[in-house]
Write an enzyme that holds these catalytic residues in place. Structure first.
Site, PDB file in Angstrom:
ATOM      1  NE  ARG A  77      -3.828   0.332   0.464  1.00 21.57           N
ATOM      2  CZ  ARG A  77      -4.684   0.049  -0.533  1.00 21.57           C
ATOM      3  NH1 ARG A  77      -4.648   0.744  -1.655  1.00 21.57           N
ATOM      4  NH2 ARG A  77      -5.559  -0.938  -0.406  1.00 21.57           N
ATOM      5  CD  GLN A  95      -9.443  -2.348  -7.475  1.00 22.81           C
ATOM      6  OE1 GLN A  95     -10.358  -2.418  -8.273  1.00 22.81           O
ATOM      7  NE2 GLN A  95      -9.272  -1.320  -6.682  1.00 22.81           N
ATOM      8  NE  ARG A 100      -2.990  -4.265  -7.099  1.00 27.53           N
ATOM      9  CZ  ARG A 100      -3.836  -3.557  -6.379  1.00 27.53           C
ATOM     10  NH1 ARG A 100      -3.464  -2.399  -5.883  1.00 27.53           N
ATOM     11  NH2 ARG A 100      -5.054  -3.978  -6.135  1.00 27.53           N
ATOM     12  CG  HIS A 178      -2.236   2.986  -7.964  1.00 27.50           C
ATOM     13  ND1 HIS A 178      -2.282   3.859  -6.912  1.00 27.50           N
ATOM     14  CD2 HIS A 178      -3.456   2.394  -8.017  1.00 27.50           C
ATOM     15  CE1 HIS A 178      -3.479   3.780  -6.344  1.00 27.50           C
ATOM     16  NE2 HIS A 178      -4.209   2.902  -6.991  1.00 27.50           N
ATOM     17  CG  ASP A 223     -11.809   6.343  -7.429  1.00 29.74           C
ATOM     18  OD1 ASP A 223     -11.029   6.412  -8.395  1.00 29.74           O
ATOM     19  OD2 ASP A 223     -12.156   5.262  -6.903  1.00 29.74           O
ATOM     20  CD  GLU A 282      -3.990   5.768  -9.494  1.00 32.19           C
ATOM     21  OE1 GLU A 282      -4.238   4.800 -10.225  1.00 32.19           O
ATOM     22  OE2 GLU A 282      -4.653   6.030  -8.489  1.00 32.19           O
TER      23      GLU A 282
END
Ligand code: BG6
Length: 325
Positions: A77, A95, A100, A178, A223, A282
């Protein structure tokens, strides 16, 4: 400078370790990139994930949560997760895709990247699908990622994704770097370069709107996927008097995300108050997915600089950002 002193300086440079392979949290493999003026960056092979980028004063420029879980299969994170082969939760894949939370390899045979020859602190990583991955996404690919810490402290990421299918089939993907920027106080942060652009609002069923106003500021959850954005976006941390400049190539879209208080509390790997000290901007390719035929390669680049805000003033009014992009 006296000759002896000069020789010592020369020696220092020759001995300087630009790239160091070591272990990070939970024994995960980590690479440290260093530059002579004390800039540094850290990259985990788990996720091909940049987890740290520091300036010459040792100040951390990326946000990583205190509650980040450095353990597969959870993505770390913070820092710079790589979203591939999809951005977001759509379809059958997990997702933001699987890049990642896979372990990448160091790519010692990377074909030449056209980078500046003064760059010494860089690492080439590669990700290829495992048999298990092929069940999730039935395509062969080579994903080469070069992460460079430039002599002036800029952090550069170049991705090259090639279709290696032998069955003649093309594949289609979406992508994002990201990036979690560390900011002093989100309510004092401004983003320039996205105003007047259309965006899809993830908080309103991906409905399309047009951004108004001078610059983007933050007072609640956000978002949004901004579409066809300029190649240069600025993130101004007013309190720290620091401006991040994000330059991108091959990545037309830009996601802006801050979970704010309620979502922060709902995330197990994120502190309740940490939303105040981060902002994700991002560089992405989402609205128009990329399709590659066998043998074709796509390239997407992001370069980050951190500069004193005063240095930038004047260059950062929206019009100039748009024009120079
Ligand atoms: C952002 C998305 O890019 O990532 C958000 O736009 C999402 O919708 C956020 O909540 C974090 O995603 P994750 O999977 O890392 O929790």
């Amino acid at each position: 400078m006296a000759t002896v002193e000069k020789e010592e300086k020369q020696m220092e440079k020759e001995d300087f370790v630009y790239v160091e392979q070591t272990k990070g949290v939970n024994g995960l493999d980590k690479v440290i990139l260093r530059e002579v003026r004390d800039f540094s960056a850290e990259v985990y092979l788990y996720g091909g994930h940049v987890t740290s980028w520091k300036n010459e004063h040792g100040e951390e420029l990326l946000f990583v949560s205190n509650k980040a879980i450095f353990k597969p299969p959870k993505a770390i994170r913070g820092g710079i997760p790589i979203c591939f082969p999809q951005f977001g939760p759509h379809g059958t894949l997990e997702q933001h895709g699987f890049a990642r939370n896979r372990v990448w390899s160091i790519d010692n045979d990377a074909p030449p990247f056209s980078t500046n020859s003064t760059d010494k602190a860089f690492i080439d990583l590669i990700l290829k699908p495992s048999d298990e991955d092929m069940k999730l996404w039935p395509h062969k690919y080579e994903f080469r990622l070069r992460i460079t810490l430039a002599p002036g402290g800029d952090l550069k990421l170049t991705s090259r994704i090639r279709n290696m299918n032998t069955d003649g089939k093309p594949f289609t993907f979406t992508f994002a770097y990201h990036t979690y920027f560390a900011v002093t106080d989100i309510s004092e942060v401004r983003v320039e370069g996205l105003e007047t652009h259309d965006y899809l609002d993830n908080l309103r069923n991906r409905e399309r709107f047009t951004e108004q106003g001078d610059a983007i500021t933050f007072e609640s959850e956000v978002d949004k996927v901004y579409l066809s954005t300029p190649t240069k976006i600025a993130i101004l941390d007013h309190e720290r008097k620091r401006t991040f400049v994000l330059r991108k190539d091959g990545l037309p879209d830009a996601v802006v995300w801050n979970p704010w208080d309620k979502k922060a509390k709902a995330m197990a790997d994120f502190g309740d108050e940490e939303y105040k000290h981060m902002l994700c901007v991002e560089a992405a390719c989402i609205e128009k997915p990329i399709t590659l035929k066998p043998g074709e390669e796509w390239r997407g680049r992001q370069e980050l600089s951190a500069v004193p805000s005063s240095y930038c003033s004047g260059q950062l009014d929206p019009e100039t950002v748009l024009q120079s992009g």
